[in-house]
Write an enzyme that holds these catalytic residues in place. Sequence first.
Site, PDB file in Angstrom:
ATOM      1  N   TYR A 217       0.434  -1.228  -0.251  1.00 18.36           N
ATOM      2  CA  TYR A 217       0.287  -0.183  -0.060  1.00 18.36           C
ATOM      3  C   TYR A 217       0.852   0.912  -0.088  1.00 18.36           C
ATOM      4  O   TYR A 217       1.955   1.284   0.528  1.00 18.36           O
ATOM      5  CB  TYR A 217      -0.754  -0.001   1.000  1.00 18.36           C
ATOM      6  CG  TYR A 217      -1.657   1.248   1.327  1.00 18.36           C
ATOM      7  CD1 TYR A 217      -2.666   1.456   0.795  1.00 18.36           C
ATOM      8  CD2 TYR A 217      -1.261   2.447   2.250  1.00 18.36           C
ATOM      9  CE1 TYR A 217      -3.413   2.848   0.706  1.00 18.36           C
ATOM     10  CE2 TYR A 217      -1.826   3.471   2.260  1.00 18.36           C
ATOM     11  CZ  TYR A 217      -3.261   3.817   1.553  1.00 18.36           C
ATOM     12  OH  TYR A 217      -3.829   4.879   1.740  1.00 18.36           O
TER      13      TYR A 217
ATOM     14  N   TRP B  45       1.119   5.911  -1.325  1.00 20.94           N
ATOM     15  CA  TRP B  45       1.132   6.933  -2.231  1.00 20.94           C
ATOM     16  C   TRP B  45       1.812   7.008  -3.202  1.00 20.94           C
ATOM     17  O   TRP B  45       2.061   8.144  -4.171  1.00 20.94           O
ATOM     18  CB  TRP B  45       0.846   8.085  -1.251  1.00 20.94           C
ATOM     19  CG  TRP B  45      -0.582   8.624  -1.099  1.00 20.94           C
ATOM     20  CD1 TRP B  45      -1.353   7.676  -0.178  1.00 20.94           C
ATOM     21  CD2 TRP B  45      -1.427   9.453  -1.670  1.00 20.94           C
ATOM     22  NE1 TRP B  45      -2.593   8.255  -0.537  1.00 20.94           N
ATOM     23  CE2 TRP B  45      -2.750   9.288  -1.040  1.00 20.94           C
ATOM     24  CE3 TRP B  45      -1.059  10.580  -2.474  1.00 20.94           C
ATOM     25  CZ2 TRP B  45      -3.657  10.210  -1.263  1.00 20.94           C
ATOM     26  CZ3 TRP B  45      -2.052  11.357  -2.534  1.00 20.94           C
ATOM     27  CH2 TRP B  45      -3.399  11.304  -2.228  1.00 20.94           C
TER      28      TRP B  45
HETATM   29  P1  PGD Z   1       4.089   7.702   1.733  1.00 19.92           P
HETATM   30  O1  PGD Z   1       4.903   8.581   2.481  1.00 19.92           O
HETATM   31  O2  PGD Z   1       3.363   8.654   0.800  1.00 19.92           O
HETATM   32  O3  PGD Z   1       3.133   7.182   2.814  1.00 19.92           O
HETATM   33  O4  PGD Z   1       1.382   6.167   3.716  1.00 19.92           O
HETATM   34  P2  PGD Z   1       2.197   5.853   2.480  1.00 19.92           P
HETATM   35  O5  PGD Z   1       2.924   4.681   2.485  1.00 19.92           O
HETATM   36  O6  PGD Z   1       1.146   6.175   1.274  1.00 19.92           O
HETATM   37  O7  PGD Z   1       4.987   6.705   0.992  1.00 19.92           O
HETATM   38  C1  PGD Z   1       5.081   6.479  -0.331  1.00 19.92           C
HETATM   39  C2  PGD Z   1       6.394   6.023  -0.701  1.00 19.92           C
HETATM   40  O8  PGD Z   1       6.435   5.602  -2.130  1.00 19.92           O
HETATM   41  C3  PGD Z   1       7.441   6.913  -0.511  1.00 19.92           C
HETATM   42  O9  PGD Z   1       8.704   6.509   0.372  1.00 19.92           O
HETATM   43  C4  PGD Z   1       8.104   7.371  -1.742  1.00 19.92           C
HETATM   44  O10 PGD Z   1       9.416   7.435  -1.945  1.00 19.92           O
HETATM   45  C5  PGD Z   1       7.692   5.928  -2.481  1.00 19.92           C
HETATM   46  N1  PGD Z   1       7.672   6.173  -4.069  1.00 19.92           N
HETATM   47  C6  PGD Z   1       7.299   7.213  -4.649  1.00 19.92           C
HETATM   48  N2  PGD Z   1       7.090   6.852  -5.827  1.00 19.92           N
HETATM   49  C7  PGD Z   1       7.656   5.765  -6.192  1.00 19.92           C
HETATM   50  C8  PGD Z   1       7.822   5.246  -7.413  1.00 19.92           C
HETATM   51  O11 PGD Z   1       7.662   5.486  -8.538  1.00 19.92           O
HETATM   52  N3  PGD Z   1       8.202   3.922  -7.189  1.00 19.92           N
HETATM   53  C9  PGD Z   1       8.491   3.317  -6.030  1.00 19.92           C
HETATM   54  N4  PGD Z   1       9.191   1.910  -5.944  1.00 19.92           N
HETATM   55  N5  PGD Z   1       8.479   4.055  -4.828  1.00 19.92           N
HETATM   56  C10 PGD Z   1       7.981   5.252  -5.004  1.00 19.92           C
HETATM   57  C11 PGD Z   1       0.306   6.901   3.817  1.00 19.92           C
HETATM   58  C12 PGD Z   1      -0.841   6.601   4.694  1.00 19.92           C
HETATM   59  O12 PGD Z   1      -0.542   6.749   6.069  1.00 19.92           O
HETATM   60  C13 PGD Z   1      -2.128   6.937   4.436  1.00 19.92           C
HETATM   61  S1  PGD Z   1      -2.462   7.394   2.737  1.00 19.92           S
HETATM   62  C14 PGD Z   1      -2.726   7.659   5.593  1.00 19.92           C
HETATM   63  S2  PGD Z   1      -4.275   8.456   5.078  1.00 19.92           S
HETATM   64  C15 PGD Z   1      -2.591   7.269   6.839  1.00 19.92           C
HETATM   65  N6  PGD Z   1      -2.748   8.258   7.645  1.00 19.92           N
HETATM   66  C16 PGD Z   1      -2.324   8.447   8.883  1.00 19.92           C
HETATM   67  C17 PGD Z   1      -2.959   9.175   9.877  1.00 19.92           C
HETATM   68  O13 PGD Z   1      -3.558  10.012   9.821  1.00 19.92           O
HETATM   69  N7  PGD Z   1      -2.543   9.154  11.281  1.00 19.92           N
HETATM   70  C18 PGD Z   1      -1.524   7.960  11.536  1.00 19.92           C
HETATM   71  N8  PGD Z   1      -0.991   7.913  12.681  1.00 19.92           N
HETATM   72  N9  PGD Z   1      -0.919   7.060  10.614  1.00 19.92           N
HETATM   73  C19 PGD Z   1      -1.649   7.221   9.241  1.00 19.92           C
HETATM   74  N10 PGD Z   1      -0.905   6.481   8.492  1.00 19.92           N
HETATM   75  C20 PGD Z   1      -1.641   6.370   7.143  1.00 19.92           C
HETATM   76  P1  PGD Z   2      -6.286  15.107   9.035  1.00 14.32           P
HETATM   77  O1  PGD Z   2      -5.359  16.350   8.558  1.00 14.32           O
HETATM   78  O2  PGD Z   2      -5.808  13.679   9.289  1.00 14.32           O
HETATM   79  O3  PGD Z   2      -6.880  15.132   7.391  1.00 14.32           O
HETATM   80  O4  PGD Z   2      -7.563  14.091   5.271  1.00 14.32           O
HETATM   81  P2  PGD Z   2      -8.201  13.905   6.553  1.00 14.32           P
HETATM   82  O5  PGD Z   2      -9.544  14.771   6.754  1.00 14.32           O
HETATM   83  O6  PGD Z   2      -8.109  13.013   7.271  1.00 14.32           O
HETATM   84  O7  PGD Z   2      -7.472  15.521   9.762  1.00 14.32           O
HETATM   85  C1  PGD Z   2      -8.314  16.559   9.409  1.00 14.32           C
HETATM   86  C2  PGD Z   2      -8.800  17.318  10.552  1.00 14.32           C
HETATM   87  O8  PGD Z   2      -9.364  16.774  11.536  1.00 14.32           O
HETATM   88  C3  PGD Z   2      -7.570  17.830  11.462  1.00 14.32           C
HETATM   89  O9  PGD Z   2      -7.777  19.501  11.460  1.00 14.32           O
HETATM   90  C4  PGD Z   2      -7.507  17.174  12.862  1.00 14.32           C
HETATM   91  O10 PGD Z   2      -7.210  18.572  13.878  1.00 14.32           O
HETATM   92  C5  PGD Z   2      -8.970  16.972  13.091  1.00 14.32           C
HETATM   93  N1  PGD Z   2      -9.131  15.930  13.765  1.00 14.32           N
HETATM   94  C6  PGD Z   2      -8.510  15.049  14.306  1.00 14.32           C
HETATM   95  N2  PGD Z   2      -9.067  14.190  15.202  1.00 14.32           N
HETATM   96  C7  PGD Z   2     -10.298  14.536  15.270  1.00 14.32           C
HETATM   97  C8  PGD Z   2     -11.583  14.379  16.142  1.00 14.32           C
HETATM   98  O11 PGD Z   2     -11.651  13.373  16.836  1.00 14.32           O
HETATM   99  N3  PGD Z   2     -12.689  15.172  15.874  1.00 14.32           N
HETATM  100  C9  PGD Z   2     -12.713  16.285  15.206  1.00 14.32           C
HETATM  101  N4  PGD Z   2     -13.711  16.932  15.293  1.00 14.32           N
HETATM  102  N5  PGD Z   2     -11.482  16.393  14.434  1.00 14.32           N
HETATM  103  C10 PGD Z   2     -10.403  15.896  14.732  1.00 14.32           C
HETATM  104  C11 PGD Z   2      -6.598  13.484   4.970  1.00 14.32           C
HETATM  105  C12 PGD Z   2      -6.231  13.530   3.337  1.00 14.32           C
HETATM  106  O12 PGD Z   2      -5.341  14.418   3.046  1.00 14.32           O
HETATM  107  C13 PGD Z   2      -5.500  12.026   3.259  1.00 14.32           C
HETATM  108  S1  PGD Z   2      -6.520  10.755   3.521  1.00 14.32           S
HETATM  109  C14 PGD Z   2      -4.510  12.012   2.391  1.00 14.32           C
HETATM  110  S2  PGD Z   2      -3.857  10.402   1.987  1.00 14.32           S
HETATM  111  C15 PGD Z   2      -3.662  13.071   1.978  1.00 14.32           C
HETATM  112  N6  PGD Z   2      -2.527  13.634   2.787  1.00 14.32           N
HETATM  113  C16 PGD Z   2      -1.857  14.760   3.024  1.00 14.32           C
HETATM  114  C17 PGD Z   2      -0.628  14.837   3.287  1.00 14.32           C
HETATM  115  O13 PGD Z   2       0.015  14.052   3.980  1.00 14.32           O
HETATM  116  N7  PGD Z   2      -0.244  16.302   3.462  1.00 14.32           N
HETATM  117  C18 PGD Z   2      -0.757  17.139   3.053  1.00 14.32           C
HETATM  118  N8  PGD Z   2      -0.494  18.663   2.965  1.00 14.32           N
HETATM  119  N9  PGD Z   2      -2.113  17.248   2.384  1.00 14.32           N
HETATM  120  C19 PGD Z   2      -2.585  15.806   2.341  1.00 14.32           C
HETATM  121  N10 PGD Z   2      -3.772  15.771   1.757  1.00 14.32           N
HETATM  122  C20 PGD Z   2      -4.607  14.450   1.841  1.00 14.32           C
END
Ligand code: PGD
Ligand code: PGD
Length: 835
Positions: A155, A157
Amino acid sequence: MLFDKSNSGISQINRRSFLKSSAALALLSVASGSLLARGAKAQEPTKLTMSGSHWGVFRGTVENGRLTQVHPWEKDPRPNVMLQGMMDSIYSPSRIKYPMVRRAWLEQGPGSDPEGRGTGDFVRVSWDKALDLVAGELTRVREKYGANGVYGGSYGWKSVGKFHNCRTLLRRMLKVTGGFVNSLGDYSTGAAQVILPHVVGSLEVYEQCTTWDVVRDNTKLMVFWASNPVNTNQIGWLIPDHGGYVGLDEIKKAGIRVLCIDPIRTETCQELNGEWIAPRPQTDVALMLGIAHTLYKEKLHDEAFLKKYTVGFDEFLNYLIGKSDGVEKTAEWAEAICGIDAGTIKQLARDFASNRTMIAAGWSIQRQHHGEQAHWMLVTLCSMLGQIGLPGGGFGFSYHYCSGGSPTATSPILSGITDGPAAAEADLPKGCTPGDNSSACQPLTNAIPVSRVVECLLNPGKVIKYNGSDIRYPEMHLAYWVGGNPFAHQQNRNEMIEAWKRLDTFIVQDFQWTASARHADIVLPVTTSYERNDIEQLGDYTLSHIVPMKKLVEPMYEARSDYDIFTQICKRLGKEYEYTEGLTEMDWIRSFYEGARIESRAKGMEMPTFETFWESNDALGFPISQEQKRFVRYESFREDPLLNALGTPSGKIEIYSLNIAKMNYDDCPPHPTWMEPIERLGGPTTKYPLHIASNHPIFRLHSQLGGTNVRKHYVINGREPCWINPKDAAERGLSNGDIARAFNDRGQILVGIKITDEIMPGVIRIDEGGWYDPLNPREPKTLCRYGDVNNLTTSIATSKLAQSNCGQTAVVEIEKYNGPIPEVTVFDEPHYKNN
Ligand code: PGD
Ligand code: PGD
């Protein structure tokens, strides 16, 4: 002002002044240093080349084979400062240069000294050697354990681009060479995307919202509920169009009242001068129930809407008024749980009902224990308000994501590389027919819910429930990861490290030395998207342009594209043609374009030839009609709920779901329900006093760009920032800039202290994606020197329904760190030996 230190507290960049200070559009440049790129030898004329990324469309200036400047696309309404980091990612010290193998694995064989993972004891090997090892190990594991021994759920991004879609390329390779275990769902919306089809008949979280124009013209009250579009719209799954910022500007200009329900006064709240309501984290369902109860008691709910467009309100009502469980969900009841006073809760109900109200909900509230309930309850609340399908009313679950609400263009859909034939029979071993569940006939492409990978490794053979089905965990011995960073994204790092010891082999392909790469047995260096050609669409929701992603520079060091690597592995396993179909990179890109050309003709448009498009060095735009600009979600359902029935069993919004009732899960009742999470701020059984909001980072995409020069703009004393309220800081004797240790029973991390009253007392913020930097990888629960928040979060599943991650469920304590301050090492390449 956005990203200003005085407001957001973690940045030294004022975004606007940063943009203004750069001459013309030549915004972003790297200091010229020693050039190591293979292409640097030839003196090339200066040229501008278009490409795209998760951070936007741009043109690059290439001088002497090196990318020296990035010019955001002139049509980008709000260029992204992260483009600077994107450029640096090519040249950063964290770049993986050569194929590497962990010494113990190389010298003593697969599975040797698993405790040594993460110690950085690598040996550099040739590409031939590395590819032979990978092909040989895939064969060994499959011969011994079957296809289920190989995990390819990988999994993450990855990067944008329809061809170099590394996760699909991996699955394609694993499929043609003998099968693998796949993953189900994602980390972003894992709970919501499973419950919402039962409720509204679609994933909903990735659907288009009512457009910003309609919101501007009709909405009177805009509620950002756990939603921070100013931050999270910076990036896109495809290339972002940033149209959401235009929408935000418009509603600000229109003077629409804004409410932000969030433990943090977000960048969005600040930019729109919103009113801030800060509930205790993880208690939103209780708050919504308190509002719903007031609506009902004060007869503010829309009975006609509930009758015509929903089913199951009566069952829910019995719960709301306490008939079914003896507890009335009054505003006072809600106050005791969420901490918002009952008067405010009642006023929220009145304000929602008396205005055209749009509730824009983010996704953190479903990344929590029992996270399925939050979006179900929001749909229920909006059903009671009766504004779903009216212009500017109802809910929108993607205003904060990839600029949902930006109007959709009339454009063709670019196809992309696929993982091969999908026929069910093809997924089974020879001689097996679909439906035969004997152990010999397990599907070759078995799948587990994505965040359950650790539980699966620790419990092979265990049967779990998932959305009405049973899943038996396979016994996996090899994991192959591309385009993701599990040592950042997975919760409960120390449990994960134990689980990983069950693997004989962990293979990682990346261009950066992430924590995952550092914990791998075989590491293969890949190209960034700026070192290869590709094609992509602009805007997940607008799909307004097709963008040529042209190679800017030659691959650095010994990097190869994922496609080339997998081709070579397939060649060793006798499947090269099945994998490549005899096509090169440019053949594939051209074929996707030609497919779109045919589709566009059917829509009455004629796209230029591929050559013209590719040579134009510009994005190809598609029209957006007036009708598309006035799109209202659920308008057609509201107009005729029979003709435009939803995809639920009843065709209506299901406030009570018979399907879920039949599953009989103790942790997911058949109507929205408040259930205590395993731990929370102010909860009955909570051991630690502070909740952690692990938000999505302002200057990274998860862990991506963490290894680049953008880091210096946000780290505090070299560590990941930790926001804390002045009251909590004073109680612990913490000052700005201190290095502190955040800890609970699961782990411990160092962070840099930022004191701010933009966060409510009792909550700290440590963004997800900080790079894991173990002090002593051989020591259980060792200190993370940099600040990977997933050392502290729980790996428990949301419920049996979605089995999704709970990244937002964690309570901790924090204290000033008085030990010797260890150096952060994770951003440089590990020491290795030449073979
Ligand atoms: P990235 O840092 O985007 O994190 O987790 P995700 O694993 O998606 O990692 C992408 C990796 O792909 C990077 O190391 C990048 O260098 C590599 N990459 C990019 N392009 C290429 C390519 O072309 N080839 C290859 N082989 N590698 C490449 C994100 C995940 O974290 C997500 S989506 C969410 S929503 C979750 N969010 C939370 C959260 O809100 N709070 C906590 N505590 N934990 C989370 N974990 C989750
Ligand atoms: P978060 O920042 O995790 O973003 O989108 P998502 O909406 O999940 O949380 C949004 C808000 O929720 C924050 O302001 C946080 O303080 C609030 N929050 C946390 N816990 C609670 C709660 O219990 N109640 C309430 N009311 N609020 C709460 C994530 C989306 O963002 C995803 S999934 C991805 S994969 C992308 N990731 C990124 C990223 O890594 N960096 C940036 N700059 N932008 C992203 N966009 C996307």
